[in-house]
Design a protein around this motif. Structure first.
Motif, short mmCIF file in Angstrom:
data_model
loop_
_atom_site.label_atom_id
_atom_site.label_comp_id
_atom_site.label_asym_id
_atom_site.label_seq_id
_atom_site.Cartn_x
_atom_site.Cartn_y
_atom_site.Cartn_z
N ALA A 183 8.87 32.27 33.41
CA ALA A 183 8.34 31.35 32.40
C ALA A 183 8.88 29.93 32.57
N VAL A 184 10.13 29.78 32.95
CA VAL A 184 10.76 28.48 32.95
C VAL A 184 11.12 28.00 34.35
N GLY A 185 11.00 28.83 35.32
CA GLY A 185 11.38 28.45 36.67
C GLY A 185 12.63 29.20 37.07
N SER A 186 13.45 28.56 37.86
CA SER A 186 14.63 29.26 38.37
C SER A 186 15.87 29.05 37.51
N ILE A 211 9.70 35.85 22.20
CA ILE A 211 9.59 36.84 21.13
C ILE A 211 8.24 37.55 21.10
N GLY A 212 7.18 36.85 21.45
CA GLY A 212 5.87 37.50 21.47
C GLY A 212 5.81 38.65 22.46
N HIS A 213 6.38 38.44 23.63
CA HIS A 213 6.43 39.50 24.65
C HIS A 213 7.36 40.63 24.21
N LEU A 214 8.45 40.27 23.57
CA LEU A 214 9.39 41.28 23.08
C LEU A 214 8.74 42.16 22.02
N ARG A 221 2.40 31.58 17.13
CA ARG A 221 3.39 31.36 16.08
C ARG A 221 4.65 32.13 16.43
N VAL A 222 5.75 31.69 15.84
CA VAL A 222 7.03 32.37 16.00
C VAL A 222 7.44 32.88 14.62
N PRO A 223 7.71 34.18 14.50
CA PRO A 223 8.11 34.70 13.19
C PRO A 223 9.43 34.06 12.75
N GLY A 224 9.48 33.73 11.48
CA GLY A 224 10.69 33.14 10.92
C GLY A 224 11.77 34.19 10.70
N PRO A 225 12.92 33.76 10.23
CA PRO A 225 14.05 34.68 10.02
C PRO A 225 13.71 35.87 9.11
N LEU A 271 13.80 31.02 22.56
CA LEU A 271 13.13 30.84 23.85
C LEU A 271 11.65 30.53 23.66
N ALA A 272 10.99 31.24 22.76
CA ALA A 272 9.56 31.00 22.52
C ALA A 272 9.33 29.57 22.03
N LYS A 273 10.19 29.10 21.14
CA LYS A 273 10.06 27.72 20.65
C LYS A 273 10.29 26.72 21.78
N GLU A 274 11.26 27.01 22.62
CA GLU A 274 11.55 26.14 23.76
C GLU A 274 10.34 26.06 24.69
N LEU A 275 9.73 27.20 24.96
CA LEU A 275 8.55 27.24 25.84
C LEU A 275 7.37 26.52 25.21
N ARG A 276 7.21 26.62 23.90
CA ARG A 276 6.11 25.93 23.21
C ARG A 276 6.27 24.42 23.33
#
Length: 99
Positions: A7-10, A20-23, A64-68, A91-96
């Motif tokens: 997702a992010v490279g090396s 989180i979506g994949h998880l 979307r990313v689920p909140g706490p 991580l999901a937020k970082e990728l977005r």
């Protein structure tokens, strides 16, 4: 399966995780649940009937990313560690933001 390296490279580090979506999707499928089943289980566990399959779908697709609050219940229903969910959400937020 999508990893941080793909997702992010090396830029990988020990302890890196899935977005989180994949998880959520992989944990749901491992348990043989549909998105409807997961939404119903989350609603029953939390006592909050406002969650539906469409929201689970948004989480899994990375829209979307689920909140706490929902991360807590996802941990209970899918038997996932809170730290794992928190790191995956980060991580999901970082990728977005990179899009």
């Amino acid at each position: 399966m999508l990893t941080r390296e793909i997702a992010v490279g090396s830029r990988t580090r020990p302890g890196d995780c899935l977005p989180i979506g994949h998880l959520i999707r992989s944990a749901r499928l491992e348990r043989g649940l549909t998105q409807y089943d997961l939404a119903d289980a989350l609603a029953a566990a939390s006592g909050n009937e406002s969650l539906g399959r469409d929201e689970v779908s948004r989480w899994e697709r990375g829209k979307r990313v689920p909140g706490p609050y929902w991360q807590r219940w996802l941990g209970v229903v899918l038997d996932l560690a809170p730290e794992q969910l928190r790191d995956s959400a980060r991580l999901a937020k970082e990728l977005r933001w990179q899009r």
